[in-house]
Write a protein that holds these residues in place. Structure first.
Motif, PDB file in Angstrom:
ATOM      1  N   ILE A 187      40.444  47.648  46.476  1.00 22.78           N
ATOM      2  CA  ILE A 187      40.964  46.162  45.762  1.00 22.78           C
ATOM      3  C   ILE A 187      39.707  45.808  44.618  1.00 22.78           C
ATOM      4  O   ILE A 187      40.129  45.126  43.812  1.00 22.78           O
ATOM      5  N   PHE A 188      38.336  45.888  45.182  1.00 24.09           N
ATOM      6  CA  PHE A 188      37.388  45.365  44.255  1.00 24.09           C
ATOM      7  C   PHE A 188      37.244  46.357  42.984  1.00 24.09           C
ATOM      8  O   PHE A 188      37.343  45.963  41.854  1.00 24.09           O
ATOM      9  N   ARG A 226      39.540  45.544  40.175  1.00 27.20           N
ATOM     10  CA  ARG A 226      39.506  44.354  39.476  1.00 27.20           C
ATOM     11  C   ARG A 226      38.042  44.201  38.811  1.00 27.20           C
ATOM     12  O   ARG A 226      37.881  43.198  37.910  1.00 27.20           O
ATOM     13  N   HIS A 237      29.313  40.751  38.405  1.00 27.78           N
ATOM     14  CA  HIS A 237      29.918  40.121  39.611  1.00 27.78           C
ATOM     15  C   HIS A 237      28.816  39.590  40.646  1.00 27.78           C
ATOM     16  O   HIS A 237      28.855  38.588  41.439  1.00 27.78           O
ATOM     17  N   PHE A 252      26.988  31.650  43.634  1.00 27.55           N
ATOM     18  CA  PHE A 252      28.017  31.150  44.447  1.00 27.55           C
ATOM     19  C   PHE A 252      27.123  30.939  45.923  1.00 27.55           C
ATOM     20  O   PHE A 252      27.358  29.654  46.198  1.00 27.55           O
ATOM     21  N   PRO A 256      37.484  30.149  43.293  1.00 34.87           N
ATOM     22  CA  PRO A 256      37.782  31.125  44.367  1.00 34.87           C
ATOM     23  C   PRO A 256      39.268  31.376  44.721  1.00 34.87           C
ATOM     24  O   PRO A 256      39.873  32.362  45.174  1.00 34.87           O
ATOM     25  N   ALA A 278      30.769  31.487  55.376  1.00 30.84           N
ATOM     26  CA  ALA A 278      31.500  32.492  55.123  1.00 30.84           C
ATOM     27  C   ALA A 278      32.814  32.254  55.945  1.00 30.84           C
ATOM     28  O   ALA A 278      33.893  32.667  55.421  1.00 30.84           O
ATOM     29  N   ALA A 295      36.427  31.869  54.463  1.00 30.84           N
ATOM     30  CA  ALA A 295      37.509  32.989  54.712  1.00 30.84           C
ATOM     31  C   ALA A 295      38.757  32.065  55.238  1.00 30.84           C
ATOM     32  O   ALA A 295      39.832  32.557  54.679  1.00 30.84           O
TER      33      ALA A 295
END
Ligand code: HEM
Length: 159
Positions: free
Chosen positions: A53-54, A57, A64, A71, A86, A129, A133
């Protein structure tokens, strides 16, 4: 009666300094954040579920990683340096579900445990986190199913 909303610039800077001092007293320093991000995304890139997925992109990994460090400094130290969105970035990734976030958190917690053996330090970062999430998954679920999606993150793991 109205609440006192006269928060001065000095109050903001004091609160920021206090937050940084508290994090640093637990060993959660700028260097800690840098190592956390580098090691966490090292794991993520190797992961069979999340790595692709990363890879699809992100073409500029150094950029990044710098963005993610800013962040996390913003989240943990209130540094105010991160500007991004985000929620919309994750809503755009079609097919993200609970099991992706569970895997993400599992790697995040495992990375934290390699960097610290202090439960309070681990919790300071892990809880943020987990909360983010939860809110990302909730935003995705509400977009799909409406307000019934607002409990979407209830099964995500805690540290
Ligand atoms: C299912 C797990 C996740 C996946 C697959 C994922 C994937 C991604 C990807 C591919 C990007 C780059 C998007 C782009 O620049 O177009 C991104 C950005 C980002 N992710 Fe995640 N992410 C996940 C969970 C999380 C979580 C739990 C957090 C925070 C705790 C997070 C924080 C961020 C931030 C801050 C950005 C930058 C957003 C921006 O540039 O405005 N992600 N994520």
């Amino acid at each position: 009666m109205t609440a006192n909303v006269n928060v001065s610039r000095a109050d903001v800077l004091d609160a920021r300094a206090a937050k940084l001092a508290h994090a640093e007293s637990l060993g959660v320093t700028e260097q800690f954040v840098s190592q956390l991000v580098d090691e966490f995304y090292g794991r993520i890139r190797e992961d069979d579920l999340l790595g692709p997925i990363f890879a699809e992109r992100i073409s500029e990994w150094p950029a990044h990683l710098e963005r993610m460090k800013s962040f996390w400094r913003s989240v943990l130290f209130n540094s105010g340096e991160f500007a991004g969105n985000p929620m919309s970035k994750h809503i755009e990734i079609t097919g993200l579900e609970e099991h992706h976030f569970t895997r993400w958190l599992d790697h995040f917690y495992a990375t934290l445990r390699t960097l610290s053996n202090q439960p309070e330090s681990i919790r300071l970062v892990a809880d943020r986190a987990r909360a983010i999430a939860d809110s990302l998954l909730t935003g995705i679920a509400i977009g799909k199913t409406g307000i019934s999606g607002s409990t979407a993150g209830r099964n995500l793991p805690h540290v």
